[in-house]
Design a protein around this motif. Structure first.
Motif, PDB file in Angstrom:
ATOM      1  N   GLY A 271      26.866   7.842  24.300  1.00 39.93           N
ATOM      2  CA  GLY A 271      26.215   7.053  25.343  1.00 39.93           C
ATOM      3  C   GLY A 271      25.211   6.073  24.782  1.00 39.93           C
ATOM      4  N   TRP A 272      24.486   6.488  23.741  1.00 39.46           N
ATOM      5  CA  TRP A 272      23.514   5.575  23.147  1.00 39.46           C
ATOM      6  C   TRP A 272      24.188   4.538  22.262  1.00 39.46           C
ATOM      7  CZ3 TRP A 272      19.417   4.697  25.525  1.00 39.46           C
ATOM      8  CH2 TRP A 272      18.682   5.707  26.149  1.00 39.46           C
ATOM      9  N   ALA A 273      25.291   4.904  21.618  1.00 40.25           N
ATOM     10  CA  ALA A 273      26.057   3.892  20.884  1.00 40.25           C
ATOM     11  C   ALA A 273      26.596   2.842  21.839  1.00 40.25           C
ATOM     12  CB  ALA A 273      27.196   4.560  20.117  1.00 40.25           C
TER      13      ALA A 273
ATOM     14  N   PHE B 281      19.033  14.139  23.652  1.00 43.67           N
ATOM     15  CA  PHE B 281      19.678  12.846  23.431  1.00 43.67           C
ATOM     16  C   PHE B 281      18.649  11.728  23.262  1.00 43.67           C
ATOM     17  CE2 PHE B 281      23.489  14.380  26.221  1.00 43.67           C
ATOM     18  CZ  PHE B 281      23.860  15.268  25.214  1.00 43.67           C
ATOM     19  N   THR B 282      17.551  11.832  23.992  1.00 42.17           N
ATOM     20  CA  THR B 282      16.490  10.833  23.865  1.00 42.17           C
ATOM     21  C   THR B 282      15.893  10.857  22.462  1.00 42.17           C
ATOM     22  OG1 THR B 282      15.963  10.966  26.223  1.00 42.17           O
ATOM     23  CG2 THR B 282      14.264  10.082  24.769  1.00 42.17           C
ATOM     24  N   ARG B 283      15.665  12.058  21.932  1.00 40.93           N
ATOM     25  CA  ARG B 283      15.085  12.151  20.591  1.00 40.93           C
ATOM     26  C   ARG B 283      16.065  11.620  19.534  1.00 40.93           C
ATOM     27  NH1 ARG B 283      11.050  15.283  18.458  1.00 40.93           N
ATOM     28  NH2 ARG B 283      10.046  14.814  20.449  1.00 40.93           N
ATOM     29  N   LEU B 284      17.349  11.877  19.706  1.00 34.81           N
ATOM     30  CA  LEU B 284      18.326  11.345  18.757  1.00 34.81           C
ATOM     31  C   LEU B 284      18.347   9.818  18.786  1.00 34.81           C
ATOM     32  CD1 LEU B 284      21.236  13.895  19.333  1.00 34.81           C
ATOM     33  CD2 LEU B 284      19.856  13.663  17.248  1.00 34.81           C
ATOM     34  N   GLN B 285      18.246   9.240  19.980  1.00 32.09           N
ATOM     35  CA  GLN B 285      18.150   7.782  20.083  1.00 32.09           C
ATOM     36  C   GLN B 285      16.835   7.284  19.484  1.00 32.09           C
ATOM     37  OE1 GLN B 285      19.688   5.132  20.616  1.00 32.09           O
ATOM     38  NE2 GLN B 285      18.278   3.599  21.437  1.00 32.09           N
ATOM     39  N   ALA B 286      15.772   8.050  19.666  1.00 31.85           N
ATOM     40  CA  ALA B 286      14.477   7.649  19.124  1.00 31.85           C
ATOM     41  C   ALA B 286      14.527   7.562  17.599  1.00 31.85           C
ATOM     42  CB  ALA B 286      13.391   8.626  19.568  1.00 31.85           C
TER      43      ALA B 286
END
Length: 746
Positions: free
Chosen positions: A379-381, A290-295
C-alpha cells in the motif's frame, strides 16, 4: 657511425598535449536513487521533507515524462550507455547470464559508457555508490574485473557492487579492492553519509589537482532500497505524518501534483493495486506497524536529502555550482518486494520462518536499526508511485515513470519550471553529450561501437514545448511488456508461466490519460494491434527475444553453472572478504565446515568463519574457549555449544550438517566435532531453505554486523591456518522461493 643521434642539441623535443574539453564544458553530477517512487520528492507532490532536492528543482527543471526500465541493473545500463538495456546485454538482472545476447548481465564492450565517452575530451570521472552492472559471480576478489567501474571508464570508485547492502555494515570496494567500512552503527556510521563524504572528497581532490578539467561524478545511493535503515529520530518524526494511511496519502499527493502542474488537471487515481486493501480495513495494530515501516522509508529519503544538501553546498563553496549540471533521478518505481504486510526482517520469511504480527509489534522500535531488514507493504509502495499503477518490475507507469530533476545555472535559464515530453533512461547520455558539445565515439579502445539508440532531449532545457522523442520506445521485464509511440501506450501485465499469447494488452492515450486509467483497447483495436506489432519489431531489433519469464529456473541454472564441479572451498588465513555469490552454497544440502587451528596454552576465542550479518547467516566460533556454532535465520538464533573448552594445541574444529531426508523441509542433524570426535548434536528447527545472506563471508573475524552473540569483529585469538567447507550433492531447492528471495535483493 652514420645514423647515430649526435645529441640533444640537434634533437627536437615533443610534448603531446592531453585531451582538451570543449570550451565551457560543464561538470556533471548524477545523483541516482534506488526504488524511489514518482511522487516521493517534495517537489513531486510528496510528503517527505526533501529541501535539498527541491532547491535543485527550483534552480532548474522537473520532468514528468521521464521513464526507466522497471529494474535497477537495466536502468543503469541504459543510463550509462545511451542504448536500450537488452541491446547492450543487460536485459534483466546482473545476477545471471541466461546465455542469450540480450541477457548476459554485463554491458557489452560495443556499448561504451558515458565516462568512456567523456575521457577523450578531458573529463575526469568518479563513481560513488551502487554499481550492479557486473555479474555478481564476478564481484569476488578474483574478478574478472573487466566489468567493474574502473574498467568501464571511471578513474576512481568507492561503493558497492551488488544490488543492495546493509547501510550500517556495507560491503565496500575502493577502486578494485574490497575494504572495511570506516565505522559501525555504534560509532554513528551510515553508508549514505560515507558515500557523500567520498563524493565530496573526489571533487575536492579533483579541484585541488586539476581545477581546469571538467569532471563527471556519478553518485548512486543505496537509498531507498531495502533494508530501510535510518536514524531513529528521523523515523519517529514521520509516525504522525503518515498515520492517516495510504488512501488519504495518495489523494493528497495527487492534489498537490495537479496544483504543481506536474500532472494534468483531471488526472484520476487508478483503483488500488492487486493485494492492497483499504487502509480502514486493517486493524489498529496493523496500521501502527505499517505506518512505522513507511516512516523508515521516509526517513531514509530525508536522510539522503540532507547529505545531498552537503554536496550541493560544497559545490557552491568551491565555486563549481554555476557550470555544473546536477541531475537527481530514480532507477525505477517503488518496490513491491515488501508484500501485502511488509517486513521487519525479510530474511526469516525467505527461509519459511514466518514473521507474525505479534513478533513485528514486539520489534516495532527496532525498525530501521542494524538488526532489521525492513521493507514497507504494498500500500505504501502504491502511494510512492502516485498516481501510477503497479510497481518496480512492471511496465505500467508505477514501474517505469520516475522523477528527474535537472539544474545547470550557466546553461539552463529556467528556474523551477516543468517539462513534459516523454523521454527515457537511454536518452540521458545523448542529452549530456549534446549539452557538452561532443559526439559519441565510433570506436573505444579499438572496439567499434554500436549506434546510440537514445534521443537527446537537450532542446527541452530552453524550450518548454520541445516534442517527445519521435522513435518508439519499447519496455520489457520478466515478460511484462509495453511500448510508447506518438503519445500512445500499449502495455501487458504478464503472470509468470502464462502463455504470452494469452496476455491482455491495454491501450492508453498518455497525452490525455497520465495515470493509465482509461483502457481504449476495445474502442481502438486497430491502433492497439499496430502498437503490439511495433513492439514485436522493436523487440527483435533490440535483442529482447526470446522472452523469458522464468524466475526459479534462471537463478538455479546460473548458480549450478557457476558452481560447476566444485564441492570443496578452502579459505586460508590472510584471505579477505568474499561476497555471497562466490561463497559456498549451503542452502538445503548437507555440508561440513572444518577449521584447522592452533589453540595456545591459555585458550582462545573468536570467529573461525562467519557468513552473513545480524539478520541472517551462520558462524563457527569459540567463546571463552568453547566451540560454538550459530545458524541465525531471520534473527532466530540456533546455537549449538560444546560441553567443554577446546584443548590447547593443533586442533581440527568442525561443524557438520546432514539432511535427514530427500525432501524440502526435511530436518537437518547438526553436530560439533573436535579432532573428529562428536561433542554436541541437535536437530535444526530452521535452516537455509532459500537464502543465506546478502552479506558475504570472512574467516578469522566477522567484519560486519555480527551473525551471533558477540561483538564484531571478534577476531580469533589463536592461530587460524585454514577453513575448509565441503558441500554434498543432495541439495533440494525450492527454485521459485529462492528466486523470489533473490528478486527481493534487486
Amino acid at each position: 657511425m652514420t645514423g647515430r643521434n649526435p645529441g640533444v642539441a640537434k634533437s627536437q623535443p615533443h610534448w603531446p598535449g592531453g585531451p582538451k574539453p570543449p570550451a565551457g564544458a560543464p561538470n556533471i553530477v548524477v545523483i541516482l536513487f534506488d526504488d524511489v517512487g514518482f511522487s516521493d520528492f517534495g517537489c513531486y507532490g510528496g510528503s517527505i521533507d526533501t529541501p535539498a532536492i527541491d532547491a535543485i528543482a527550483a534552480r532548474g527543471l522537473r520532468y514528468s515524462g521521464f521513464h526507466t526500465t522497471a529494474m535497477c541493473s537495466t536502468t543503469r545500463a541504459a543510463l550509462l550507455t545511451g542504448r536500450n538495456h537488452h541491446s547492450v546485454g543487460v536485459g534483466c538482472l546482473a545476477n545471471f547470464d541466461s546465455g542469450y545476447p540480450g541477457y548476459r548481465g554485463k554491458i557489452a564492450r560495443e556499448a561504451g559508457t558515458l565516462p568512456e565517452m567523456l575521457r577523450p575530451h578531458g573529463y575526469r570521472t568518479y563513481m560513488v555508490g551502487k554499481w550492479h552492472v557486473t555479474p555478481t559471480h564476478e564481484t569476488g576478489p578474483a574478478g574478472p574485473v573487466d566489468g567493474w567501474p574502473l574498467a568501464r571508464g571511471f578513474d576512481r570508485f568507492y561503493g558497492f557492487m551488488d544490488a543492495e547492502t546493509d547501510q550500517y555494515a556495507p560491503e565496500l570496494v575502493r577502486d578494485n579492492t574490497p575494504v572495511a567500512p570506516p565505522g559501525t552503527y555504534q560509532t554513528g556510521y551510515h553508508l549514505t553519509e560515507d558515500l557523500t563524504n567520498e563524493a565530496i572528497r573526489f571533487v575536492a581532490d579533483h579541484h585541488a589537482a586539476k581545477p581546469d578539467a571538467p569532471f563527471l561524478l556519478w553518485l548512486a545511493y543505496g537509498a531507498c532500497h531495502a533494508p530501510h535503515q535510518a536514524p531513529q529520530e528521523l523515523i519517529r518524526k514521520y509516525d504522525a505524518r503518515f498515520a492517516h494511511g495510504w488512501d488519504e496519502e495518495r489523494a493528497a499527493r495527487l492534489k498537490r501534483q495537479i496544483a504543481l502542474c506536474l500532472v494534468p488537471e483531471g488526472t484520476a487515481l487508478p483503483g488500488r493495486n492487486d493485494w492492497v486493501r483499504p487502509w480502514a480495513d486493517h486493524s489498529p495494530d496493523e496500521r501502527r506497524l505499517f505506518t512505522r515501516l513507511q516512516a523508515a522509508y521516509a526517513a531514509m529519503l530525508e536522510h539522503a536529502d540532507r547529505h545531498i544538501g552537503r554536496l550541493t553546498q560544497f559545490l557552491t563553496t568551491a565555486g563549481l555550482d554555476d557550470n555544473t549540471i546536477v541531475l537527481v533521478l530514480s532507477d525505477n518505481g517503488a518496490s513491491q518486494e515488501g508484500g501485502p504486510l511488509g517486513f521487519i526482517n525479510a530474511m526469516g520469511p525467505y527461509n519459511f520462518r514466518v514473521e507474525n504480527l505479534e513478533e513485528k509489534l514486539a520489534r516495532i522500535d527496532d525498525i530501521g536499526g542494524p538488526d532489521t531488514h525492513s521493507n514497507f507493504p504494498l500500500g505504501w509502495a502504491m502511494a510512492s508511485n502516485t498516481p501510477l499503477k503497479r510497481y518496480k518490475q512492471n511496465t505500467h507507469g508505477g514501474g517505469i515513470r520516475d522523477p528527474l530533476v535537472i539544474s545547470w545555472p550557466a546553461g539552463i535559464a529556467a528556474r523551477g519550471e516543468m517539462r513534459h515530453p516523454f523521454c527515457h533512461a537511454s536518452d540521458l547520455a545523448p542529452t549530456l553529450l549534446e549539452a557538452i558539445g561532443i559526439d559519441a565515439p565510433s570506436s573505444i579502445a579499438g572496439v567499434a561501437q554500436m549506434p546510440i539508440e537514445g534521443t537527446s532531449f537537450a532542446a527541452s532545457f530552453a524550450d518548454a514545448s520541445a516534442p517527445s522523442k519521435a522513435a518508439p520506445q519499447y519496455f520489457e521485464m520478466f515478460g511484462h511488456r509495453g511500448i510508447v509511440h506518438d503519445g500512445w501506450k500499449a502495455v501487458a501485465f504478464h503472470p509468470p508461466g502464462k502463455p504470452y499469447e494469452e496476455d491482455r494488452w491495454e491501450l492508453y492515450h498518455l497525452e490525455r490519460d497520465f495515470s493509465e486509467v482509461t483502457d481504449l483497447a476495445a474502442e481502438q483495436p486497430d491502433r492497439l494491434e499496430a502498437l503490439v506489432d511495433l513492439w514485436w519489431r522493436e523487440a527483435e531489433a533490440h535483442q529482447v527475444l526470446p522472452l523469458d519469464d522464468r524466475f526459479g529456473e534462471r537463478f538455479a541454472e546460473n548458480a549450478a553453472r557457476n558452481l560447476g564441479s566444485r564441492r570443496v572451498f578452502t579459505f586460508h588465513a590472510g584471505m579477505g572478504h568474499l561476497p555471497t555469490d562466490v561463497c559456498p552454497d549451503l542452502r538445503s544440502r548437507s555440508y561440513r565446515i572444518e577449521a584447522d587451528v592452533h589453540v595456545p596454552a591459555g585458550g582462545a576465542e573468536g570467529v573461525l568463519i562467519a557468513h552473513g550479518d545480524a539478520t541472517c547467516g551462520y558462524a563457527l566460533y569459540l567463546r571463552d574457549g568453547v566451540l560454538m556454532h550459530d545458524i541465525n535465520v531471520g534473527g532466530q538464533h540456533q546455537v549449538l555449544a560444546a560441553p567443554r573448552k577446546v584443548p590447547s594445541g593443533d586442533r581440527r574444529l568442525a561443524f557438520h550438517a546432514k539432511r535427514s531426508g530427500p525432501n524440502l523441509g526435511d530436518p537437518f542433524r547438526c553436530s560439533l566435532r573436535i579432532d573428529g570426535d562428536e561433542v554436541a548434536a541437535t536437530d535444526l528447527i530452521y535452516g537455509f531453505v532459500n537464502f543465506i545472506s546478502w552479506s558475504g563471508l570472512d574467516i578469522g573475524l566477522d567484519r560486519g554486523s555480527p551473525v551471533s552473540h558477540y561483538a564484531a569483529p571478534f577476531r580469533f585469538t589463536g592461530a587460524l591456518k585454514k577453513v575448509t567447507v565441503t558441500i554434498e550433492d543432495d541439495q533440494f531447492l525450492n527454485a521459485e522461493g529462492a528466486a523470489q528471495a533473490a528478486l527481493a535483493r534487486e
